[in-house]
Design a protein around this motif. Structure first.
Motif, PDB file in Angstrom:
ATOM      1  N   ALA A  47      16.171 -11.429  -3.260  1.00  0.00           N
ATOM      2  CA  ALA A  47      16.439 -10.424  -2.234  1.00  0.00           C
ATOM      3  C   ALA A  47      15.283  -9.436  -2.190  1.00  0.00           C
ATOM      4  O   ALA A  47      14.760  -9.014  -3.226  1.00  0.00           O
ATOM      5  CB  ALA A  47      17.749  -9.693  -2.550  1.00  0.00           C
ATOM      6  N   TRP A  48      14.885  -9.053  -0.992  1.00  0.00           N
ATOM      7  CA  TRP A  48      13.792  -8.094  -0.828  1.00  0.00           C
ATOM      8  C   TRP A  48      14.348  -6.681  -0.821  1.00  0.00           C
ATOM      9  O   TRP A  48      15.351  -6.393  -0.151  1.00  0.00           O
ATOM     10  CB  TRP A  48      13.025  -8.375   0.463  1.00  0.00           C
ATOM     11  CG  TRP A  48      12.084  -9.528   0.309  1.00  0.00           C
ATOM     12  CD1 TRP A  48      12.391 -10.860   0.363  1.00  0.00           C
ATOM     13  CD2 TRP A  48      10.678  -9.465   0.037  1.00  0.00           C
ATOM     14  NE1 TRP A  48      11.276 -11.625   0.152  1.00  0.00           N
ATOM     15  CE2 TRP A  48      10.204 -10.794  -0.040  1.00  0.00           C
ATOM     16  CE3 TRP A  48       9.784  -8.415  -0.118  1.00  0.00           C
ATOM     17  CZ2 TRP A  48       8.877 -11.101  -0.289  1.00  0.00           C
ATOM     18  CZ3 TRP A  48       8.448  -8.706  -0.372  1.00  0.00           C
ATOM     19  CH2 TRP A  48       8.002 -10.035  -0.457  1.00  0.00           C
ATOM     20  N   LEU A  49      13.711  -5.809  -1.601  1.00  0.00           N
ATOM     21  CA  LEU A  49      14.144  -4.418  -1.724  1.00  0.00           C
ATOM     22  C   LEU A  49      12.987  -3.472  -1.446  1.00  0.00           C
ATOM     23  O   LEU A  49      11.841  -3.752  -1.804  1.00  0.00           O
ATOM     24  CB  LEU A  49      14.678  -4.132  -3.137  1.00  0.00           C
ATOM     25  CG  LEU A  49      15.997  -4.744  -3.566  1.00  0.00           C
ATOM     26  CD1 LEU A  49      16.314  -4.324  -4.998  1.00  0.00           C
ATOM     27  CD2 LEU A  49      17.126  -4.340  -2.633  1.00  0.00           C
ATOM     28  N   GLU A  50      13.315  -2.362  -0.835  1.00  0.00           N
ATOM     29  CA  GLU A  50      12.396  -1.230  -0.750  1.00  0.00           C
ATOM     30  C   GLU A  50      12.881  -0.213  -1.765  1.00  0.00           C
ATOM     31  O   GLU A  50      13.966   0.341  -1.636  1.00  0.00           O
ATOM     32  CB  GLU A  50      12.401  -0.628   0.655  1.00  0.00           C
ATOM     33  CG  GLU A  50      11.428   0.537   0.805  1.00  0.00           C
ATOM     34  CD  GLU A  50      11.522   1.174   2.174  1.00  0.00           C
ATOM     35  OE1 GLU A  50      10.762   0.764   3.066  1.00  0.00           O
ATOM     36  OE2 GLU A  50      12.380   2.068   2.348  1.00  0.00           O
ATOM     37  N   VAL A  51      12.087  -0.009  -2.794  1.00  0.00           N
ATOM     38  CA  VAL A  51      12.483   0.820  -3.930  1.00  0.00           C
ATOM     39  C   VAL A  51      11.718   2.136  -3.906  1.00  0.00           C
ATOM     40  O   VAL A  51      10.487   2.151  -3.746  1.00  0.00           O
ATOM     41  CB  VAL A  51      12.223   0.078  -5.261  1.00  0.00           C
ATOM     42  CG1 VAL A  51      12.442   0.993  -6.448  1.00  0.00           C
ATOM     43  CG2 VAL A  51      13.121  -1.148  -5.363  1.00  0.00           C
ATOM     44  N   THR A  52      12.423   3.236  -4.066  1.00  0.00           N
ATOM     45  CA  THR A  52      11.816   4.553  -4.218  1.00  0.00           C
ATOM     46  C   THR A  52      12.039   5.015  -5.649  1.00  0.00           C
ATOM     47  O   THR A  52      13.143   4.873  -6.194  1.00  0.00           O
ATOM     48  CB  THR A  52      12.428   5.563  -3.241  1.00  0.00           C
ATOM     49  OG1 THR A  52      12.231   5.098  -1.914  1.00  0.00           O
ATOM     50  CG2 THR A  52      11.791   6.931  -3.393  1.00  0.00           C
ATOM     51  N   GLY A  53      11.001   5.565  -6.267  1.00  0.00           N
ATOM     52  CA  GLY A  53      11.140   5.989  -7.650  1.00  0.00           C
ATOM     53  C   GLY A  53       9.935   6.759  -8.133  1.00  0.00           C
ATOM     54  O   GLY A  53       9.053   7.143  -7.351  1.00  0.00           O
ATOM     55  N   THR A  54       9.878   6.934  -9.432  1.00  0.00           N
ATOM     56  CA  THR A  54       8.792   7.681 -10.057  1.00  0.00           C
ATOM     57  C   THR A  54       8.229   6.894 -11.233  1.00  0.00           C
ATOM     58  O   THR A  54       8.871   5.979 -11.765  1.00  0.00           O
ATOM     59  CB  THR A  54       9.276   9.060 -10.545  1.00  0.00           C
ATOM     60  OG1 THR A  54      10.391   8.875 -11.441  1.00  0.00           O
ATOM     61  CG2 THR A  54       9.706   9.936  -9.374  1.00  0.00           C
ATOM     62  N   TYR A  55       7.052   7.284 -11.634  1.00  0.00           N
ATOM     63  CA  TYR A  55       6.376   6.616 -12.752  1.00  0.00           C
ATOM     64  C   TYR A  55       7.186   6.717 -14.024  1.00  0.00           C
ATOM     65  O   TYR A  55       7.763   7.755 -14.347  1.00  0.00           O
ATOM     66  CB  TYR A  55       5.000   7.238 -12.955  1.00  0.00           C
ATOM     67  CG  TYR A  55       4.354   6.901 -14.272  1.00  0.00           C
ATOM     68  CD1 TYR A  55       3.843   5.636 -14.517  1.00  0.00           C
ATOM     69  CD2 TYR A  55       4.251   7.871 -15.282  1.00  0.00           C
ATOM     70  CE1 TYR A  55       3.250   5.325 -15.726  1.00  0.00           C
ATOM     71  CE2 TYR A  55       3.649   7.563 -16.495  1.00  0.00           C
ATOM     72  CZ  TYR A  55       3.150   6.298 -16.716  1.00  0.00           C
ATOM     73  OH  TYR A  55       2.569   5.999 -17.926  1.00  0.00           O
ATOM     74  N   SER A  56       7.217   5.628 -14.767  1.00  0.00           N
ATOM     75  CA  SER A  56       7.816   5.601 -16.101  1.00  0.00           C
ATOM     76  C   SER A  56       6.746   5.191 -17.103  1.00  0.00           C
ATOM     77  O   SER A  56       5.974   4.256 -16.838  1.00  0.00           O
ATOM     78  CB  SER A  56       8.976   4.598 -16.154  1.00  0.00           C
ATOM     79  OG  SER A  56       9.411   4.418 -17.485  1.00  0.00           O
ATOM     80  N   PRO A  57       6.662   5.864 -18.258  1.00  0.00           N
ATOM     81  CA  PRO A  57       5.635   5.496 -19.235  1.00  0.00           C
ATOM     82  C   PRO A  57       5.939   4.208 -19.997  1.00  0.00           C
ATOM     83  O   PRO A  57       5.096   3.720 -20.739  1.00  0.00           O
ATOM     84  CB  PRO A  57       5.617   6.705 -20.187  1.00  0.00           C
ATOM     85  CG  PRO A  57       6.994   7.286 -20.079  1.00  0.00           C
ATOM     86  CD  PRO A  57       7.421   7.060 -18.668  1.00  0.00           C
ATOM     87  N   ARG A  58       7.127   3.664 -19.809  1.00  0.00           N
ATOM     88  CA  ARG A  58       7.484   2.434 -20.517  1.00  0.00           C
ATOM     89  C   ARG A  58       6.617   1.277 -20.055  1.00  0.00           C
ATOM     90  O   ARG A  58       6.229   1.179 -18.888  1.00  0.00           O
ATOM     91  CB  ARG A  58       8.958   2.093 -20.301  1.00  0.00           C
ATOM     92  CG  ARG A  58       9.934   3.054 -20.942  1.00  0.00           C
ATOM     93  CD  ARG A  58      11.363   2.624 -20.647  1.00  0.00           C
ATOM     94  NE  ARG A  58      11.660   1.302 -21.195  1.00  0.00           N
ATOM     95  CZ  ARG A  58      12.790   0.637 -20.954  1.00  0.00           C
ATOM     96  NH1 ARG A  58      13.711   1.158 -20.139  1.00  0.00           N
ATOM     97  NH2 ARG A  58      13.001  -0.549 -21.495  1.00  0.00           N
ATOM     98  N   LEU A  59       6.310   0.390 -20.977  1.00  0.00           N
ATOM     99  CA  LEU A  59       5.508  -0.786 -20.677  1.00  0.00           C
ATOM    100  C   LEU A  59       6.023  -1.937 -21.525  1.00  0.00           C
ATOM    101  O   LEU A  59       6.272  -1.791 -22.718  1.00  0.00           O
ATOM    102  CB  LEU A  59       4.029  -0.530 -20.985  1.00  0.00           C
ATOM    103  CG  LEU A  59       3.046  -1.633 -20.585  1.00  0.00           C
ATOM    104  CD1 LEU A  59       2.815  -1.619 -19.074  1.00  0.00           C
ATOM    105  CD2 LEU A  59       1.708  -1.454 -21.310  1.00  0.00           C
ATOM    106  N   THR A  60       6.217  -3.081 -20.903  1.00  0.00           N
ATOM    107  CA  THR A  60       6.617  -4.263 -21.637  1.00  0.00           C
ATOM    108  C   THR A  60       5.565  -5.343 -21.444  1.00  0.00           C
ATOM    109  O   THR A  60       4.572  -5.133 -20.727  1.00  0.00           O
ATOM    110  CB  THR A  60       8.003  -4.764 -21.165  1.00  0.00           C
ATOM    111  OG1 THR A  60       8.449  -5.823 -22.019  1.00  0.00           O
ATOM    112  CG2 THR A  60       7.949  -5.263 -19.727  1.00  0.00           C
TER     113      THR A  60
END
Length: 237
Positions: A191-204
């Motif tokens: 499914a295609w999503l338009e996501v709004t958010g902010t930077y997260s320092p987490r990295l995997t």
């Protein structure tokens, strides 16, 4: 296959290229920048087919009648790929391919300023590059808006993905963003999503190739139609 049949196949191939290049179907196969070459190739093939028919008709008026051997009917099977190109639009690569290939994210040469707007519209590649290699410094704490399709790993963890092209769909590779925060209650792969958010320092790390997969903290998400160009061409800039 005689000359007339060859001209017919050449005409259909040229028509198929013009159809694909004029309707956007070509975006399922190659990057957008190749559209002029596809259209030019289609024009050349159609013109060549018409010239062949004209030449054969002119030659037939002056040549003596000759009896040739019949051409094998299996030659016409060459039309099947052309009809498939014209009539059947293949789907863009999705979550199945994305989860079986490692992220293609590469360190960019430079990062420009964020686009204007609030939230700032970014591609999956642009956000992932800023988050993974610039540690979010270029994001300046601003909200961002990113569009991609969903992929869920074997544990159900969600990723926002865009397949990145270098030349054509055959070399497409995924760029992935791990999602956290406020997510839709039902997550459907592809499914295609338009996501709004902010930077997260987490990295995997991508389990396939150990490449960096940054996180995005989602504040809102909404479903969107599949974009006109489902691939991302900015990954190697």
């Amino acid at each position: 296959m005689n000359r007339q049949a060859q001209a017919a196949v050449m005409f259909l191939l040229g028509a198929a290229l013009l159809h694909a290049g004029g309707t956007g179907l070509y975006l399922r196969y190659v990057k957008a920048g190749l559209q002029p070459l596809l259209l030019a190739s289609g024009v050349v093939l159609v013109a060549g087919a018409l010239a062949t028919v004209w030449y054969e008709r002119r030659r037939a008026k002056t040549a003596t009648q000759e009896h040739g051997h019949p051409e094998p009917r299996t030659s016409w099977l060459l039309l099947l790929p052309l009809l498939a190109l014209i009539l059947i639009a293949p789907p863009a690569l999705g979550s199945y391919s994305a989860l079986r290939a490692g992220t293609a994210l590469q360190k960019p040469y430079a990062l420009g300023p964020l686009p204007a707007g609030d939230p700032a519209p970014l591609s999956v590649v642009d956000y992932a590059s800023r988050a993974a290699f610039d540690h979010g410094r270029s994001l300046h704490g601003r909200p961002v808006r990113v569009t991609g399709f969903l992929a869920l790993d074997h544990a159900g963890a969600p990723y926002l993905v865009r397949m990145a092209l270098n030349c054509c769909a055959a070399d497409a590779q995924p760029v992935k963003i791990a999602l956290t925060g406020t997510l839709p209650p039902v997550l459907r792969p592809d499914a295609w999503l338009e996501v709004t958010g902010t930077y997260s320092p987490r990295l995997t790390r991508d389990p396939v190739n150990n490449g960096p997969v940054p996180y995005l903290k989602v504040t809102s998400a909404r479903p969107v139609p599949v974009p006109h160009d489902p691939y991302d061409e900015t990954w190697n800039n």
